[in-house]
Design a protein around this motif. Structure first.
Motif, PDB file in Angstrom:
ATOM      1  N   ILE A  18      42.843 -63.122  32.143  1.00  0.00           N
ATOM      2  CA  ILE A  18      43.551 -63.961  31.152  1.00  0.00           C
ATOM      3  C   ILE A  18      42.535 -64.588  30.192  1.00  0.00           C
ATOM      4  CG2 ILE A  18      44.877 -66.101  30.838  1.00  0.00           C
ATOM      5  CD1 ILE A  18      46.491 -65.283  33.357  1.00  0.00           C
ATOM      6  N   ASP A  19      41.389 -65.034  30.728  1.00  0.00           N
ATOM      7  CA  ASP A  19      40.322 -65.580  29.871  1.00  0.00           C
ATOM      8  C   ASP A  19      39.904 -64.561  28.814  1.00  0.00           C
ATOM      9  OD1 ASP A  19      40.250 -68.011  31.134  1.00  0.00           O
ATOM     10  OD2 ASP A  19      38.565 -67.509  32.452  1.00  0.00           O
ATOM     11  N   GLU A  20      39.785 -63.298  29.231  1.00  0.00           N
ATOM     12  CA  GLU A  20      39.396 -62.235  28.289  1.00  0.00           C
ATOM     13  C   GLU A  20      40.469 -62.065  27.207  1.00  0.00           C
ATOM     14  OE1 GLU A  20      38.318 -58.547  30.220  1.00  0.00           O
ATOM     15  OE2 GLU A  20      36.978 -59.577  31.640  1.00  0.00           O
ATOM     16  N   LEU A  21      41.736 -62.118  27.614  1.00  0.00           N
ATOM     17  CA  LEU A  21      42.839 -61.985  26.642  1.00  0.00           C
ATOM     18  C   LEU A  21      42.855 -63.158  25.661  1.00  0.00           C
ATOM     19  CD1 LEU A  21      45.605 -60.724  29.101  1.00  0.00           C
ATOM     20  CD2 LEU A  21      44.697 -59.421  27.166  1.00  0.00           C
ATOM     21  N   VAL A  22      42.486 -64.357  26.151  1.00  0.00           N
ATOM     22  CA  VAL A  22      42.407 -65.543  25.281  1.00  0.00           C
ATOM     23  C   VAL A  22      41.287 -65.342  24.254  1.00  0.00           C
ATOM     24  CG1 VAL A  22      41.866 -68.017  25.197  1.00  0.00           C
ATOM     25  CG2 VAL A  22      43.429 -67.148  26.956  1.00  0.00           C
ATOM     26  N   GLU A  23      40.149 -64.849  24.742  1.00  0.00           N
ATOM     27  CA  GLU A  23      39.001 -64.590  23.826  1.00  0.00           C
ATOM     28  C   GLU A  23      39.363 -63.559  22.768  1.00  0.00           C
ATOM     29  OE1 GLU A  23      35.264 -63.662  25.802  1.00  0.00           O
ATOM     30  OE2 GLU A  23      35.611 -65.337  27.186  1.00  0.00           O
ATOM     31  N   VAL A  46      46.246 -63.778  23.805  1.00  0.00           N
ATOM     32  CA  VAL A  46      46.964 -64.805  24.565  1.00  0.00           C
ATOM     33  C   VAL A  46      46.446 -66.164  24.098  1.00  0.00           C
ATOM     34  CG1 VAL A  46      47.151 -65.867  26.855  1.00  0.00           C
ATOM     35  CG2 VAL A  46      47.545 -63.420  26.601  1.00  0.00           C
ATOM     36  N   VAL A  47      47.353 -67.111  23.936  1.00  0.00           N
ATOM     37  CA  VAL A  47      46.978 -68.473  23.539  1.00  0.00           C
ATOM     38  C   VAL A  47      47.234 -69.378  24.736  1.00  0.00           C
ATOM     39  CG1 VAL A  47      47.405 -70.324  21.884  1.00  0.00           C
ATOM     40  CG2 VAL A  47      47.665 -67.942  21.181  1.00  0.00           C
ATOM     41  N   SER A  48      46.283 -70.269  25.037  1.00  0.00           N
ATOM     42  CA  SER A  48      46.472 -71.143  26.212  1.00  0.00           C
ATOM     43  C   SER A  48      46.385 -72.610  25.814  1.00  0.00           C
ATOM     44  CB  SER A  48      45.431 -70.813  27.280  1.00  0.00           C
ATOM     45  OG  SER A  48      44.162 -71.295  26.913  1.00  0.00           O
ATOM     46  N   ASN A  95      42.874 -74.910  33.588  1.00  0.00           N
ATOM     47  CA  ASN A  95      42.929 -74.239  34.898  1.00  0.00           C
ATOM     48  C   ASN A  95      44.260 -73.524  35.109  1.00  0.00           C
ATOM     49  OD1 ASN A  95      40.376 -75.357  35.306  1.00  0.00           O
ATOM     50  ND2 ASN A  95      41.274 -77.247  36.098  1.00  0.00           N
ATOM     51  N   SER A  96      44.731 -73.511  36.356  1.00  0.00           N
ATOM     52  CA  SER A  96      45.930 -72.729  36.658  1.00  0.00           C
ATOM     53  C   SER A  96      47.199 -73.388  36.113  1.00  0.00           C
ATOM     54  CB  SER A  96      46.060 -72.524  38.167  1.00  0.00           C
ATOM     55  OG  SER A  96      46.255 -73.766  38.804  1.00  0.00           O
ATOM     56  N   ASP A  97      47.069 -74.675  35.670  1.00  0.00           N
ATOM     57  CA  ASP A  97      48.229 -75.371  35.092  1.00  0.00           C
ATOM     58  C   ASP A  97      48.343 -75.141  33.592  1.00  0.00           C
ATOM     59  OD1 ASP A  97      49.385 -76.531  37.316  1.00  0.00           O
ATOM     60  OD2 ASP A  97      47.914 -78.135  37.363  1.00  0.00           O
ATOM     61  N   ARG A  98      47.487 -74.270  33.048  1.00  0.00           N
ATOM     62  CA  ARG A  98      47.557 -74.073  31.590  1.00  0.00           C
ATOM     63  C   ARG A  98      48.774 -73.201  31.231  1.00  0.00           C
ATOM     64  NH1 ARG A  98      42.531 -69.892  30.163  1.00  0.00           N
ATOM     65  NH2 ARG A  98      42.748 -68.578  32.002  1.00  0.00           N
ATOM     66  N   LEU A  99      49.363 -73.536  30.099  1.00  0.00           N
ATOM     67  CA  LEU A  99      50.462 -72.751  29.546  1.00  0.00           C
ATOM     68  C   LEU A  99      49.848 -71.553  28.840  1.00  0.00           C
ATOM     69  CD1 LEU A  99      53.433 -72.441  28.431  1.00  0.00           C
ATOM     70  CD2 LEU A  99      52.695 -73.884  26.539  1.00  0.00           C
ATOM     71  N   ILE A 100      50.339 -70.351  29.131  1.00  0.00           N
ATOM     72  CA  ILE A 100      49.803 -69.169  28.435  1.00  0.00           C
ATOM     73  C   ILE A 100      50.936 -68.396  27.771  1.00  0.00           C
ATOM     74  CG2 ILE A 100      47.659 -68.917  29.750  1.00  0.00           C
ATOM     75  CD1 ILE A 100      49.037 -66.836  31.465  1.00  0.00           C
ATOM     76  N   PHE A 105      50.914 -78.163  21.941  1.00  0.00           N
ATOM     77  CA  PHE A 105      51.505 -76.919  21.445  1.00  0.00           C
ATOM     78  C   PHE A 105      52.107 -77.127  20.052  1.00  0.00           C
ATOM     79  CE2 PHE A 105      55.087 -73.658  21.944  1.00  0.00           C
ATOM     80  CZ  PHE A 105      54.289 -72.633  21.481  1.00  0.00           C
ATOM     81  N   MET A 106      52.789 -78.264  19.852  1.00  0.00           N
ATOM     82  CA  MET A 106      53.395 -78.581  18.548  1.00  0.00           C
ATOM     83  C   MET A 106      52.318 -78.639  17.467  1.00  0.00           C
ATOM     84  SD  MET A 106      56.301 -79.375  17.134  1.00  0.00           S
ATOM     85  CE  MET A 106      56.526 -79.558  15.385  1.00  0.00           C
TER      86      MET A 106
END
Length: 634
Positions: A418-423, A427-429, A433-438, A489-490
């Motif tokens: 997921i980190d790679e997809l964000v980079e 994917v936007v986060s 940690n595991s509580d992040r919205l993706i 997010f807003m």
């Protein structure tokens, strides 16, 4: 850590071709545990034993029953095997059960094997050569095409050393076990031992199990603790992928963990009634059409299902198909899990394959988009698979940890990808940690498009308003998000795509359109405010020749222009409010504090407006109430 390489070898073949005898010759042990098995001389249940081939190599052996009535038990044993010894008796050659076992092993994805030609002491050399030619024909095109045929006499112990050497050779070509994934153990036996309680056995097909681990029993959905672990009759603290394991479970009855149950850590799987699969058929005795009912065998479990043929009207022999299986009760599974399908009646193996999507949604037959999606999932990397899931579920605003259940892989593996997809900006986060919205880039683009349309429609309807409030957008499009993430997010969504004034959002090209009448009315509104500067005024206090909605528009326009301030029950002109605040501050600086009556006299206002103004200043942390007086907040 157990430094031995742990390997599971299975035997398969027709009844009475000497599987159990061969294992006894290899290991010195009898795998028939049941008295009935020993009396009848056939294997009903799975048999298990082990032996050390070398100091580094411990081999667990599963003896699967050959009789066709016991094929279901045989299927539960195949799960987790590294290689197979296909046992064929030289005096009888290939039989019906040999063929069905070979089909099943091929379908279930076994990659390595050896052919043991037993009872060679009962026939002559020429006959053996004929049987070998027959075998070569039968295994052509299967995983055993290039397998070594070892001639054996279990009673005379000939060929046993060659068999052991071939096992060692194959082991040296096997990849390392998957120790990083979540542990999963399919139960193939469950029983009670006096003084110990419930014990289950199975092959640990991934990960590791530790003493005292909390574990979930599915489908009973009961949490329990591992009280004791045994591998090959020895107590251990850790069991590793590839080992045959006996697990003593705390506070459970054996009825809670029947054969076919799965042991998994809590919150690592999602159950589903629909799976998309790649199905490979074997020789079919008759046509198989859409919605045919089957037994699905997965791990050591069995469930009834119907097959939805997405691309075809019927199934033909020896072909591959994309199929959706709709199950009569939910299961947990993961991508690439292997399965077998047998007809509901008569019990005939028609094929098998692997799972493409373990949390599928209903698909329409002959829908090219759906079929293309499944094929993309089938052929993609695990990173692309994750992206597909994130995109699919973005509209539900799931957190990263929700995807651990869907993808049934270790959180570490998933998080890294997921980190790679964000980079890669796919994917936007938001959050940590595991509580992040993706959320996927595709979803974000779609969302911005929908919000833009929503704002444009609002602006058409209310051209005199400076914009739509952020709160309205939040509650319309992502109300389920928690406060902090919702605001983050807003701000991300509106950062450079919209015009923002305080709490109001409009499109970049939008301007409020006011006519001459509006400007006259605005002046009249301001005059009303100024007729008693420090009174808090509400709609009913105005005597204007316009409807209430139009009036509200103009008040909102003044608020967004920072000319009017909203208090709890009404409004003041911003300049009058600022003046009142400065007068109150000066009074407190001079006198140390101010009471309600002091403020009322100071502002020449009424008690109600004065009280509300002071309470508002408390909220704004300008003043602080002490008994009946206000002092300044330092």
């Amino acid at each position: 850590m157990d430094n031995k390489k742990n390997i599971i070898v299975g035997t398969a073949g027709h009844i009475d071709h000497g599987k159990t005898t061969l294992i006894r010759a290899l290991t010195g042990r009898n795998t028939d545990r049941l008295k009935e098995e020993q009396n009848r001389g056939i294997s009903i249940e799975l048999g298990f034993t082990h032996f050390d081939l070398t100091d580094e190599l411990r081999v667990g052996i599963i003896d699967v029953p050959g009789h066709e009535k016991f094929i279901k038990n045989m299927l539960s044993g195949v799960c987790g095997m590294d290689m197979i010894i296909l046992v064929i008796a030289a005096d009888e050659g290939i039989m019906a059960q040999t063929k069905e076992h070979l089909d099943i092993l091929n379908l279930i994805g076994i990659k390595n094997g050896i052919i043991a030609l037993t009872k060679c002491d009962l026939v002559d050399k020429d006959w053996i050569e004929l049987v070998k030619l027959d075998i070569a024909d039968e295994v052509s095109g299967t995983f055993l095409e290039d397998a070594k045929i070892v001639e054996i006499s279990s009673t005379e112990k000939t060929g046993i050393e060659q068999l052991k050497n071939e096992i060692i050779r194959i082991v040296n070509t096997l990849p390392e076990k998957d120790l990083n994934s979540n542990p999963r153990l399919y139960v193939d036996r469950s029983f009670s031992i006096t003084g110990f309680g419930t014990v289950v056995t199975g092959t640990l097909i991934s990960g590791t199990l530790n003493l005292d681990d909390e574990i979930l029993i599915y489908p009973a959905n009961k949490l329990t603790k591992i009280r004791n672990l045994q591998v090959h009759d020895n107590n251990v603290d850790i069991a590793y992928s590839g080992q045959r394991v006996a697990v003593n479970l705390a506070n459970l009855k054996k009825e809670d963990v029947p054969k076919g149950s799965v042991l998994i850590p809590n919150n690592t799987f999602t159950e589903s009634n629909i799976i998309d699969v790649k199905l490979k058929t074997v020789n079919l005795p008759f046509e198989i059409t859409n919605r045919t009912r089957f037994h699905l065998y997965l791990g050591s479990g069995e469930v009834l299902c119907r097959a939805i043929l997405l691309e075809n009207e019927e199934l033909e022999s020896n072909r591959e198909y994309i199929v959706q299986l709709r199950l009569e009760e939910p299961i947990i599974s993961k991508r690439n899990d292997r399965f077998i399908l047998r007809l509901f009646s008569p019990l005939y193996t028609i094929g098998g394959g692997y799972i493409i999507d373990s949390n599928a949604t209903k698909k329409k037959r002959f829908n090219s988009f759906d079929i293309k999606e499944i094929k993309n999932l089938d052929n993609c990397s695990f990173k692309e698979y994750i992206y597909n899931y994130v995109d699919r579920f973005s509209d539900r605003f799931y957190l990263e940890k929700n995807y651990y259940n869907f993808l049934s892989d270790s959180s570490k593996n998933i998080s890294k990808l997921i980190d790679e997809l964000v980079e890669e900006n796919r994917v936007v986060s938001f959050g940590n940690n595991s509580d992040r919205l993706i959320l996927s880039d595709i979803f974000i683009k779609k969302l911005i498009k929908n919000i833009t349309k929503f704002i444009e429609n609002f602006q058409k309807k209310y051209p005199k308003r400076i914009g739509i409030s952020k709160e309205t957008i939040k509650s319309k499009f992502f109300d389920s998000l928690s406060g902090k993430t919702k605001n983050e997010f807003m701000n991300y969504l509106i950062s450079d795509k919209f015009k923002v004034l305080d709490e109001y959002v409009s499109t970049l090209d939008f301007n409020v359109s006011l006519d001459d009448t509006d400007f006259k009315n605005l002046q009249m509104i301001k005059n009303t405010f100024n007729s008693n500067k420090f009174l808090i005024v509400n709609f009913e206090d105005f005597n204007l020749d316009m409807n209430i909605e139009h009036f509200k528009e103009l008040i909102l326009y003044l608020i967004s222009n920072k000319e009017v301030i909203k208090l709890d029950s009404g409004y003041m002109l911003r300049e009058n409010y600022d003046l009142a605040v400065n007068m109150i501050k000066d009074f407190i600086i001079k006198n140390g504090s101010i009471s309600v009556s002091d403020a009322r006299d100071l502002l020449n206002s009424n008690r109600k407006s004065t009280m509300e103004l002071l309470e508002f200043l408390d909220k704004e942390k300008i003043t602080l109430r002490k008994d009946n007086e206000r002092i300044l907040v330092k």
